[in-house]
Design a protein around this motif. Structure first.
Motif, PDB file in Angstrom:
ATOM      1  N   ALA A   3      -2.514   7.929   4.930  1.00  0.00           N
ATOM      2  CA  ALA A   3      -1.421   7.913   6.184  1.00  0.00           C
ATOM      3  C   ALA A   3      -0.204   7.508   5.413  1.00  0.00           C
ATOM      4  O   ALA A   3       1.019   7.716   5.863  1.00  0.00           O
ATOM      5  CB  ALA A   3      -1.838   7.056   7.208  1.00  0.00           C
ATOM      6  N   SER A   4       0.002   6.812   4.430  1.00  0.00           N
ATOM      7  CA  SER A   4       1.155   5.967   3.796  1.00  0.00           C
ATOM      8  C   SER A   4       1.584   6.717   2.698  1.00  0.00           C
ATOM      9  O   SER A   4       2.106   6.146   1.522  1.00  0.00           O
ATOM     10  CB  SER A   4       0.922   4.546   3.589  1.00  0.00           C
ATOM     11  OG  SER A   4       0.396   3.878   4.539  1.00  0.00           O
ATOM     12  N   LYS A   5       0.986   7.888   2.139  1.00  0.00           N
ATOM     13  CA  LYS A   5       1.192   8.542   0.778  1.00  0.00           C
ATOM     14  C   LYS A   5       2.698   8.612   0.624  1.00  0.00           C
ATOM     15  O   LYS A   5       3.289   8.742  -0.654  1.00  0.00           O
ATOM     16  CB  LYS A   5       0.530   9.973   0.687  1.00  0.00           C
ATOM     17  CG  LYS A   5       0.673  10.891   1.653  1.00  0.00           C
ATOM     18  CD  LYS A   5      -0.061  12.166   1.472  1.00  0.00           C
ATOM     19  CE  LYS A   5      -0.005  13.193   2.557  1.00  0.00           C
ATOM     20  NZ  LYS A   5      -0.452  12.849   3.807  1.00  0.00           N
ATOM     21  N   GLU A   6       3.533   9.186   1.606  1.00  0.00           N
ATOM     22  CA  GLU A   6       5.000   9.163   1.400  1.00  0.00           C
ATOM     23  C   GLU A   6       5.745   7.919   1.045  1.00  0.00           C
ATOM     24  O   GLU A   6       6.392   7.969   0.220  1.00  0.00           O
ATOM     25  CB  GLU A   6       5.641   9.938   2.714  1.00  0.00           C
ATOM     26  CG  GLU A   6       5.146  11.388   2.799  1.00  0.00           C
ATOM     27  CD  GLU A   6       3.846  11.556   3.552  1.00  0.00           C
ATOM     28  OE1 GLU A   6       3.356  10.306   4.113  1.00  0.00           O
ATOM     29  OE2 GLU A   6       3.468  12.349   4.126  1.00  0.00           O
ATOM     30  N   ILE A   7       5.180   7.023   1.780  1.00  0.00           N
ATOM     31  CA  ILE A   7       5.905   5.551   1.621  1.00  0.00           C
ATOM     32  C   ILE A   7       5.460   4.974   0.142  1.00  0.00           C
ATOM     33  O   ILE A   7       6.190   4.461  -0.496  1.00  0.00           O
ATOM     34  CB  ILE A   7       5.173   4.605   2.604  1.00  0.00           C
ATOM     35  CG1 ILE A   7       5.795   4.818   3.965  1.00  0.00           C
ATOM     36  CG2 ILE A   7       5.533   3.156   2.420  1.00  0.00           C
ATOM     37  CD1 ILE A   7       5.414   4.117   5.106  1.00  0.00           C
ATOM     38  N   ILE A   8       4.105   5.320  -0.568  1.00  0.00           N
ATOM     39  CA  ILE A   8       3.607   4.968  -1.675  1.00  0.00           C
ATOM     40  C   ILE A   8       4.557   5.611  -2.694  1.00  0.00           C
ATOM     41  O   ILE A   8       4.993   5.088  -3.638  1.00  0.00           O
ATOM     42  CB  ILE A   8       2.180   5.359  -2.098  1.00  0.00           C
ATOM     43  CG1 ILE A   8       1.364   4.313  -1.052  1.00  0.00           C
ATOM     44  CG2 ILE A   8       1.851   5.172  -3.261  1.00  0.00           C
ATOM     45  CD1 ILE A   8      -0.253   4.746  -1.073  1.00  0.00           C
ATOM     46  N   ILE A   9       4.689   6.953  -2.421  1.00  0.00           N
ATOM     47  CA  ILE A   9       5.670   7.718  -3.542  1.00  0.00           C
ATOM     48  C   ILE A   9       7.160   6.995  -3.623  1.00  0.00           C
ATOM     49  O   ILE A   9       7.658   7.091  -4.490  1.00  0.00           O
ATOM     50  CB  ILE A   9       5.719   9.401  -3.087  1.00  0.00           C
ATOM     51  CG1 ILE A   9       4.294   9.877  -3.447  1.00  0.00           C
ATOM     52  CG2 ILE A   9       6.752   9.993  -3.939  1.00  0.00           C
ATOM     53  CD1 ILE A   9       4.172  11.104  -2.739  1.00  0.00           C
ATOM     54  N   GLY A  10       7.454   6.913  -2.222  1.00  0.00           N
ATOM     55  CA  GLY A  10       8.809   6.235  -2.185  1.00  0.00           C
ATOM     56  C   GLY A  10       9.064   4.851  -3.010  1.00  0.00           C
ATOM     57  O   GLY A  10      10.062   4.762  -3.553  1.00  0.00           O
TER      58      GLY A  10
ATOM     59  N   LEU B   8       7.848  -4.230   4.403  1.00  0.00           N
ATOM     60  CA  LEU B   8       8.602  -3.700   5.552  1.00  0.00           C
ATOM     61  C   LEU B   8       8.517  -2.318   5.748  1.00  0.00           C
ATOM     62  O   LEU B   8       8.355  -2.048   7.187  1.00  0.00           O
ATOM     63  CB  LEU B   8      10.167  -3.900   4.962  1.00  0.00           C
ATOM     64  CG  LEU B   8      10.743  -5.395   4.496  1.00  0.00           C
ATOM     65  CD1 LEU B   8      12.186  -5.137   4.237  1.00  0.00           C
ATOM     66  CD2 LEU B   8      10.641  -6.258   5.924  1.00  0.00           C
ATOM     67  N   LEU B   9       8.034  -1.581   4.957  1.00  0.00           N
ATOM     68  CA  LEU B   9       7.963  -0.158   5.340  1.00  0.00           C
ATOM     69  C   LEU B   9       6.516   0.288   5.944  1.00  0.00           C
ATOM     70  O   LEU B   9       6.421   1.038   6.934  1.00  0.00           O
ATOM     71  CB  LEU B   9       8.140   0.745   4.149  1.00  0.00           C
ATOM     72  CG  LEU B   9       9.518   0.894   3.593  1.00  0.00           C
ATOM     73  CD1 LEU B   9       9.352   1.600   2.043  1.00  0.00           C
ATOM     74  CD2 LEU B   9      10.489   1.419   4.585  1.00  0.00           C
ATOM     75  N   LEU B  10       5.567  -0.777   5.850  1.00  0.00           N
ATOM     76  CA  LEU B  10       4.328  -0.508   6.180  1.00  0.00           C
ATOM     77  C   LEU B  10       3.985  -1.503   7.515  1.00  0.00           C
ATOM     78  O   LEU B  10       2.922  -1.322   8.016  1.00  0.00           O
ATOM     79  CB  LEU B  10       3.194  -0.971   5.205  1.00  0.00           C
ATOM     80  CG  LEU B  10       3.033   0.083   3.823  1.00  0.00           C
ATOM     81  CD1 LEU B  10       1.988  -0.613   2.901  1.00  0.00           C
ATOM     82  CD2 LEU B  10       2.652   1.155   4.571  1.00  0.00           C
ATOM     83  N   ASN B  11       5.034  -2.095   7.986  1.00  0.00           N
ATOM     84  CA  ASN B  11       4.961  -2.872   9.135  1.00  0.00           C
ATOM     85  C   ASN B  11       4.712  -2.207  10.237  1.00  0.00           C
ATOM     86  O   ASN B  11       4.212  -2.863  11.252  1.00  0.00           O
ATOM     87  CB  ASN B  11       6.426  -3.771   9.259  1.00  0.00           C
ATOM     88  CG  ASN B  11       6.371  -5.006  10.286  1.00  0.00           C
ATOM     89  OD1 ASN B  11       5.202  -5.330  10.150  1.00  0.00           O
ATOM     90  ND2 ASN B  11       7.315  -5.070  10.994  1.00  0.00           N
TER      91      ASN B  11
ATOM     92  N   VAL C 228       0.959   0.356  -5.093  1.00  0.00           N
ATOM     93  CA  VAL C 228       2.492   0.299  -5.473  1.00  0.00           C
ATOM     94  C   VAL C 228       2.751  -0.942  -6.565  1.00  0.00           C
ATOM     95  O   VAL C 228       3.474  -0.804  -7.438  1.00  0.00           O
ATOM     96  CB  VAL C 228       3.001  -0.048  -4.284  1.00  0.00           C
ATOM     97  CG1 VAL C 228       4.562  -0.467  -4.439  1.00  0.00           C
ATOM     98  CG2 VAL C 228       3.079   1.182  -3.388  1.00  0.00           C
ATOM     99  N   CYS C 229       2.118  -1.951  -6.210  1.00  0.00           N
ATOM    100  CA  CYS C 229       2.257  -3.354  -7.210  1.00  0.00           C
ATOM    101  C   CYS C 229       1.626  -2.981  -8.676  1.00  0.00           C
ATOM    102  O   CYS C 229       2.442  -3.272  -9.555  1.00  0.00           O
ATOM    103  CB  CYS C 229       1.657  -4.488  -6.710  1.00  0.00           C
ATOM    104  SG  CYS C 229       2.202  -5.190  -5.171  1.00  0.00           S
ATOM    105  N   LEU C 230       0.751  -2.281  -8.715  1.00  0.00           N
ATOM    106  CA  LEU C 230       0.173  -1.888  -9.905  1.00  0.00           C
ATOM    107  C   LEU C 230       1.065  -0.892 -10.761  1.00  0.00           C
ATOM    108  O   LEU C 230       1.453  -1.052 -11.912  1.00  0.00           O
ATOM    109  CB  LEU C 230      -1.127  -1.397 -10.001  1.00  0.00           C
ATOM    110  CG  LEU C 230      -2.329  -2.449  -9.778  1.00  0.00           C
ATOM    111  CD1 LEU C 230      -3.669  -1.621  -9.624  1.00  0.00           C
ATOM    112  CD2 LEU C 230      -2.411  -3.201 -10.801  1.00  0.00           C
TER     113      LEU C 230
END
Length: 676
Positions: free
Chosen positions: A216-223, A570-573, A588-590
């Motif tokens: 569900a968050s793949k776009e946010i992860i790429i960003g 903030l984006l996953l809030n 994302v952190c890795l």
């Protein structure tokens, strides 16, 4: 008297004759270095390519791509009879897909499907629940899913159907695009394998929610990954402005922390002594054990406080004597930032290196898979299935291939170091920065390819000689986990740790050797010796740069990771199920840390090369006419401030000597020594 010029020579030849020992000659001459090692590396790479050719010629590549059944027949082609193997040598021209009778029977340890495999002309697209369905599928589509000796129209009545036909129900499957294997559409039957891999998840619902959160968050992860990339590139440019602040903040925190720790220990000791004196009468009444315990505690606190005091005094003295060298670190960071402004293509080096490594690793993995299906057919005693294995001297091809993985990977990384070193050396030793080459990076790459591939091959081979034993010991340690005794485990870990430290030291020396080669165009051993001499002469400066510089770069990595993680929160809030945040944030952190490490490692190489150039510059030049410095204005200011400080110290010493000499002259005039 000037030496006479040779008719066929040049002034440079005469200078070489006059030299009693070789000096540093930045960017004067270029010649091929370590040519035998280049030839050796070329032969080794030809051997790596020959392994790939061997797997293609002997059919290993075809068996991997097209697949083969349990009788040694390759699907999609005519096969030859294998001696001693029944049902081999069949014509499978029309049967292009591999079908596993029990695709869910997985050997997790060996990572293989323990199932009979046959070649079929069509994968079943619908579920089959009965043997009558298997018969209908064979009659309609001409694709028989049971073993070859069973006739399709007799499936329901044959007694062998329970062993040599697919396990019911047969799930619907699709053929893989390239590797022609019939794979179940519903991969839930691989749950056992997933549970073995993800052992920390006890509740399947948690795993499903984590995976759903990632999808569900793949776009946010790429960003966020792109954000980490941009932040890393920006930090490489602006770190020269914030390095001074970070260094002095670090220094202040270390000093204040050591003073605070020492003060707390002394306060605890004094408080404990006062408390012991107030209660000495009570303790004496209760018994001697409490008194001894109190005395031991006081002595322990006293030892801790004294040790902390000694450590703090040593630290303060180090800070006092190293302050000039800390200022040199700040100046080098400032100049390194300018290097990235003048050489913007340096920021592309991590991409180029990663792409080269990725392409090589994909090739290496593909050839390794080819080797897994190459060799002589051998029948497995336990399962009765036919497998292909390398026997005799050919089994060492895998070891050769494994050595190639380490050596060529190190070679690619060394090429990056040599390229960066060549560009930075060109920048440093060009007095007029407006006359730099149009693309110093490309010029450095061309010099590397034309002159110095042998040096890079030799340096990377030395790292390989240290890394392979360490990897072998790590493998042995993992295989013997829980079986070896404590002494053997300790010895293994000690050897692994020593080899790791040796590898790090050699990596640092190699990097400076590449920089020396970029300056002087000398072989690896000569460059390593010259660079080592320069580093030993500036040992305190090297220690300060490595200690302070590495910590500043570590803070830069932490800054990028925390900024990326904060933006991710903030984006996953909007997702109220906070358990779904975990996996996306970890990914994302890795990625942010990996990107920051790749970019800041380039910055670290630039700083190290700049320091070597600076040390050479200050050793052979003094700023007088004919021996002008090459260094940047920021480094020049550091040198001038150091000289002013040295002059002040020298004046103080001369005045002290004058006072002492005047006192010695006045001594004969003391009372009692003069004549009447």
């Amino acid at each position: 008297m000037e030496p006479k010029r040779l008719s066929t020579g040049s002034p440079r030849v005469i200078l070489r004759i006059k030299r009693t020992k070789r000096e540093w000659r930045p960017l004067e001459d270029r010649s091929c270095t370590d040519l035998p090692w280049f030839l050796l590396f070329t032969v080794f790479c030809v051997g790596m390519g020959s392994i790939c050719g061997f797997t293609v010629v002997t059919g290993g590549a075809a068996r991997l791509v097209f697949g083969y059944d349990s009788y040694g027949n390759t699907c999609g082609q005519r096969n030859e009879q294998i001696e001693g193997v029944r049902l081999s040598g069949l014509d499978h021209t029309d049967r292009k897909y591999v079908f596993f009778l029990d695709p869910c029977n997985i050997d997790i340890v060996q990572r293989k499907i323990r199932s009979l495999a046959v070649c079929v002309s069509l994968c079943p697209s619908e579920e089959m629940r009965t043997y009558q369905d298997l018969k209908s599928f064979a009659m309609v589509n001409g694709s028989e899913l049971c073993s070859y000796e069973l006739a399709g129209h007799k499936y329901p009545s044959l007694p062998e159907r329970f062993e040599k036909c697919p396990k019911l129900p047969v799930p619907p499957s699709k053929a893989l695009p390239v590797f022609n294997r019939c794979t179940p559409v519903d991969i839930s039957c691989y749950a056992k394998f997933a549970e073995a891999v993800v052992t920390f998840v006890s509740d399947n619902s948690v795993l499903h929610r984590l995976i759903a959160g990632v999808m569900a968050s793949k776009e946010i992860i790429i960003g966020l990954c792109l954000l980490a990339l941009v932040l890393s590139m920006i930090l490489m440019v602006i770190i020269r402005y914030i390095s001074a602040v970070l260094v002095w903040i670090l220094t202040a925190l270390v000093v204040l922390g050591s003073l605070a720790g020492t003060s707390v220990l002394w306060w605890l000791y004094i408080d404990h002594r006062l408390y012991a004196n107030d209660t000495v009468s009570k303790v004496a009444k209760e018994g001697k054990e409490e008194a001894e315990l109190s005395r031991d505690s006081s002595q322990a606190l006293l030892v801790y406080a004294i040790a902390a005091t000694v450590f703090t005094v040593i630290l303060l003295l180090l800070m006092l004597f190293m302050r000039k060298r800390v200022a040199l670190t700040i100046a080098l960071f400032h100049v390194a930032g300018k290097v990235f402004i003048h050489l913007p293509l340096l920021t592309l080096q991590p991409f180029c290196t990663f792409l080269a490594l990725l392409l090589f690793w994909l090739y290496w993995l593909l050839v390794l898979l080819f080797l897994g299906t190459t060799g002589n057919p051998v029948q497995n005693v336990e399962t009765g299935l036919t497998e292909f294995r390398l026997t005799g001297p050919l089994q060492y091809l895998t070891w050769y291939h494994a050595v190639g993985l380490v050596w060529i990977s190190e070679f690619i990384l060394a090429c990056q170091q040599m390229t960066v070193a060549g560009a930075v050396v060109t920048y440093y030793f060009t007095r007029d920065k407006n006359r730099l080459p149009v693309t110093p990076i490309l010029s450095s790459v061309l010099r590397l390819v034309r002159y110095h591939l042998g040096t890079v091959a030799k340096g990377s081979f030395i790292i390989t000689l240290v890394k392979i034993p360490r990897l072998v010991l790590m493998y042995i340690h993992n295989q013997l986990k829980g079986k070896e005794n404590a002494c053997a485990r300790c010895m293994l870990k000690t050897c692994i740790c020593c080899l790791w430290c040796l590898e790090k030291c050699l990596n640092y020396l190699n990097q400076n050797a590449y920089a020396a080669t970029a300056i002087n165009s000398t072989g690896f051993c000569t460059s390593a010796r010259d660079a080592f001499v320069i580093l030993v002469e500036n040992a305190l400066r090297v220690a300060a740069i490595n200690a302070v510089g590495d910590f500043v770069l570590f803070l830069g990595k932490v800054l990028i990771v925390t900024c990326t993680a904060f933006a991710g929160v903030l984006l996953l809030n909007y997702q109220r199920d906070y358990t779904e945040w975990l996996l996306p944030l970890i990914i994302v952190c890795l990625f942010a840390f990996l990107v920051a490490h790749c970019f800041l490692s380039i910055f670290e190489i630039v700083v190290d090369v700049l320091f070597l150039c600076f040390a050479i510059d200050t050793k052979y030049n003094d700023g007088t006419p004919g021996k002008e410095f090459y260094m940047d204005k920021a480094l020049m200011e550091f040198v001038e401030s150091s000289r002013r400080l040295e002059r002040v110290v020298e004046r103080g010493r001369s005045r002290a000597k004058e006072v002492v000499s005047e006192g010695a002259e006045m001594k004969p005039m003391a009372p009692g020594t003069s004549s009447a």
